[in-house]
Write a protein that holds these residues in place. Structure first.
Motif, PDB file in Angstrom:
ATOM      1  N   PRO B   4       0.821  -1.223   0.000  1.00  0.00           N
ATOM      2  CA  PRO B   4       0.000   0.000   0.000  1.00  0.00           C
ATOM      3  C   PRO B   4       0.850   1.267   0.000  1.00  0.00           C
ATOM      4  N   TYR B   5       2.123   1.141   0.381  1.00  0.00           N
ATOM      5  CA  TYR B   5       2.992   2.320   0.436  1.00  0.00           C
ATOM      6  C   TYR B   5       3.886   2.438  -0.795  1.00  0.00           C
ATOM      7  N   LYS B   6       3.628   1.574  -1.775  1.00  0.00           N
ATOM      8  CA  LYS B   6       4.417   1.680  -3.005  1.00  0.00           C
ATOM      9  C   LYS B   6       3.802   2.804  -3.835  1.00  0.00           C
ATOM     10  N   ASN B   7       4.616   3.512  -4.507  1.00  0.00           N
ATOM     11  CA  ASN B   7       4.105   4.603  -5.334  1.00  0.00           C
ATOM     12  C   ASN B   7       4.974   4.705  -6.567  1.00  0.00           C
ATOM     13  N   THR B   8       4.447   5.296  -7.603  1.00  0.00           N
ATOM     14  CA  THR B   8       5.216   5.481  -8.835  1.00  0.00           C
ATOM     15  C   THR B   8       5.071   6.928  -9.270  1.00  0.00           C
ATOM     16  N   PRO B   9       6.023   7.420 -10.057  1.00  0.00           N
ATOM     17  CA  PRO B   9       5.926   8.804 -10.530  1.00  0.00           C
ATOM     18  C   PRO B   9       4.678   9.004 -11.389  1.00  0.00           C
ATOM     19  N   PRO B  10       4.191  10.236 -11.503  1.00  0.00           N
ATOM     20  CA  PRO B  10       3.050  10.533 -12.375  1.00  0.00           C
ATOM     21  C   PRO B  10       3.324  10.018 -13.795  1.00  0.00           C
ATOM     22  N   ALA B  11       2.263   9.575 -14.468  1.00  0.00           N
ATOM     23  CA  ALA B  11       2.413   8.899 -15.761  1.00  0.00           C
ATOM     24  C   ALA B  11       2.102   9.846 -16.925  1.00  0.00           C
ATOM     25  N   PRO B  12       2.553   9.486 -18.140  1.00  0.00           N
ATOM     26  CA  PRO B  12       2.197  10.282 -19.325  1.00  0.00           C
ATOM     27  C   PRO B  12       0.678  10.336 -19.494  1.00  0.00           C
ATOM     28  N   GLU B  13       0.142  11.430 -19.991  1.00  0.00           N
ATOM     29  CA  GLU B  13      -1.293  11.526 -20.283  1.00  0.00           C
ATOM     30  C   GLU B  13      -1.491  12.504 -21.447  1.00  0.00           C
ATOM     31  N   ASP B  14      -2.690  12.442 -22.086  1.00  0.00           N
ATOM     32  CA  ASP B  14      -3.039  13.436 -23.104  1.00  0.00           C
ATOM     33  C   ASP B  14      -3.363  14.723 -22.385  1.00  0.00           C
ATOM     34  N   LYS B  15      -2.689  15.791 -22.763  1.00  0.00           N
ATOM     35  CA  LYS B  15      -2.826  17.047 -22.021  1.00  0.00           C
ATOM     36  C   LYS B  15      -3.422  18.149 -22.887  1.00  0.00           C
ATOM     37  N   GLY B  16      -4.100  19.086 -22.217  1.00  0.00           N
ATOM     38  CA  GLY B  16      -4.444  20.330 -22.886  1.00  0.00           C
ATOM     39  C   GLY B  16      -3.161  21.059 -23.260  1.00  0.00           C
TER      40      GLY B  16
END
Lengths: 181, 182
Positions: B4-16
């Motif tokens: 539950p404490y594992k995390n990953t960096p923010p991921a690529p997404e389609d952006k404005g």
């Protein structure tokens, strides 16, 4: 830095406005190249190319030398008390203006990953701002800060002086994700 | 079971488009903050503030994590082959356009230190362009680089792959003991 080393570096200079603009842009470019290459190094290591990872780290270091040289020529490297004041100013701008504005726009555009990346950054800049403020008060009296460890969450950049929390209060990453300096 | 404490960096997404622009500006800001703090750390060491130096290095690292996160959301992290191509492209732009243009302005305005700083960078980018080019050819055949040392001059950034550290830097004259080995 010893004197012989210092002597070889490009020196601070009174710059014309256009040359200064050029160096500012070059400083921005070198800084971003250095950061990108460090990320590319991690990617290469993950793909099983340890020597390419090493190459990226070495070239990243070369770009940091260029960034430092450009910054020195622009008179951006001063006494520690002044450097702490400049650092405090940069963090304050990001907290008070830059990230709140970017955060609003990302929300309007429903870009959730961008919102997360922005929120992680602004939270950590708040840590940095007061750390720099305290360090500057000491440096003005000729005092160093104390020897407690400084630890950084490698996911979100949360920065803590002293004990590392069991999980990051900003992004919930576990203790093992902290890097200690 | 997932940690539950594992995390990953923010991921690529389609952006404005506006959000993409803002993240690009934030990547530039974080990268520059990180580089400034590293330079400030050296000054703090030289002035006898080792713990302030440590703080600057830690915060520089924190800014690097932000730069990486923004770059990730921007979709700027590819495979190693793609990353080498992007790196080669960046070096090529600096060699062919950016530094020659800046150098011409600095010469016109007789800003000598600026010319030195620009010429140090330009020459090292030529090293990097060649190294990235040959490395990419290897990776396209699934081959890592050879396990040889990489040397970097801490004054001008001159970069040499393999062999021994040069007796002195061919770009700025710095002697071998200053070279940093990777």
């Amino acid at each position: 830095m010893d004197e012989a080393f210092e002597k070889r570096l490009p020196k601070p200079e009174d710059l014309n406005a256009m040359t200064e603009e050029c160096l500012k842009a070059a400083f921005a470019g070198e800084s971003q190249a250095a950061e990108k290459y460090m990320v590319f190094a991690e990617q290469a290591a993950e793909e099983g190319f340890p020597n390419i990872a090493k190459l990226f780290r070495a070239v990243s270091f070369a770009e940091t030398r260029h960034a430092r040289n450009h910054l020195r020529v622009m008179k951006g490297v001063n006494s520690t008390a002044d450097n702490l004041a400049a650092a405090f100013g940069g963090e304050s701008f990001e907290i008070d203006e830059m990230y709140p504005a970017y955060g609003e726009i990302a929300k309007v555009q429903n870009n959730t990953q961008a919102s997360r990346s922005i929120r992680y950054a602004v939270k950590a800049e708040m840590d940095h701002k007061w750390m720099y403020s305290e360090a500057r008060d000491k440096a003005l009296n000729g005092q160093d800060i104390d020897t407690k460890p400084v630890s950084v969450c490698l996911i979100c950049g949360h920065t803590v002086i002293g004990d590392v929390p069991d999980k990051c209060p900003v992004c919930a990453a576990a203790k093992e994700y902290y890097k200690t300096f | 079971m997932a940690d539950p404490y594992k995390n990953t960096p923010p991921a690529p997404e389609d952006k404005g488009a506006m959000t993409a622009e803002n993240l690009a500006a934030a990547l530039a800001g974080e990268s520059q903050a990180s580089q400034k703090y590293l330079a400030f750390a050296d000054v703090a060491d030289a002035e006898g503030y080792p713990n302030v130096a440590r703080l600057f290095r830690a915060v520089a690292y924190a800014e690097s994590t932000h730069a990486r996160n923004h770059l990730s959301v921007l979709g700027g992290i590819g495979t190693t082959a793609e990353n080498l191509k992007a790196a080669w492209g960046g070096e090529t732009f600096e060699i062919d356009e950016m530094y020659p243009a800046y150098d011409a302005v600095a010469k016109l305005q007789e800003n000598k230190s600026a010319q030195t700083s620009i010429s140090y960078a330009l020459k090292a980018e030529m090293d990097h362009q060649g190294i990235y080019d040959s490395t990419l050819k290897g990776v396209e055949g699934q081959k890592d680089l050879d396990e040889t040392p990489v040397y970097v001059c801490p004054i001008c950034g001159h970069t040499v792959v393999g062999g021994k550290a040069p007796a002195y830097c061919t770009q700025c004259g710095t002697t071998a003991e200053f070279f940093k080995e990777f």
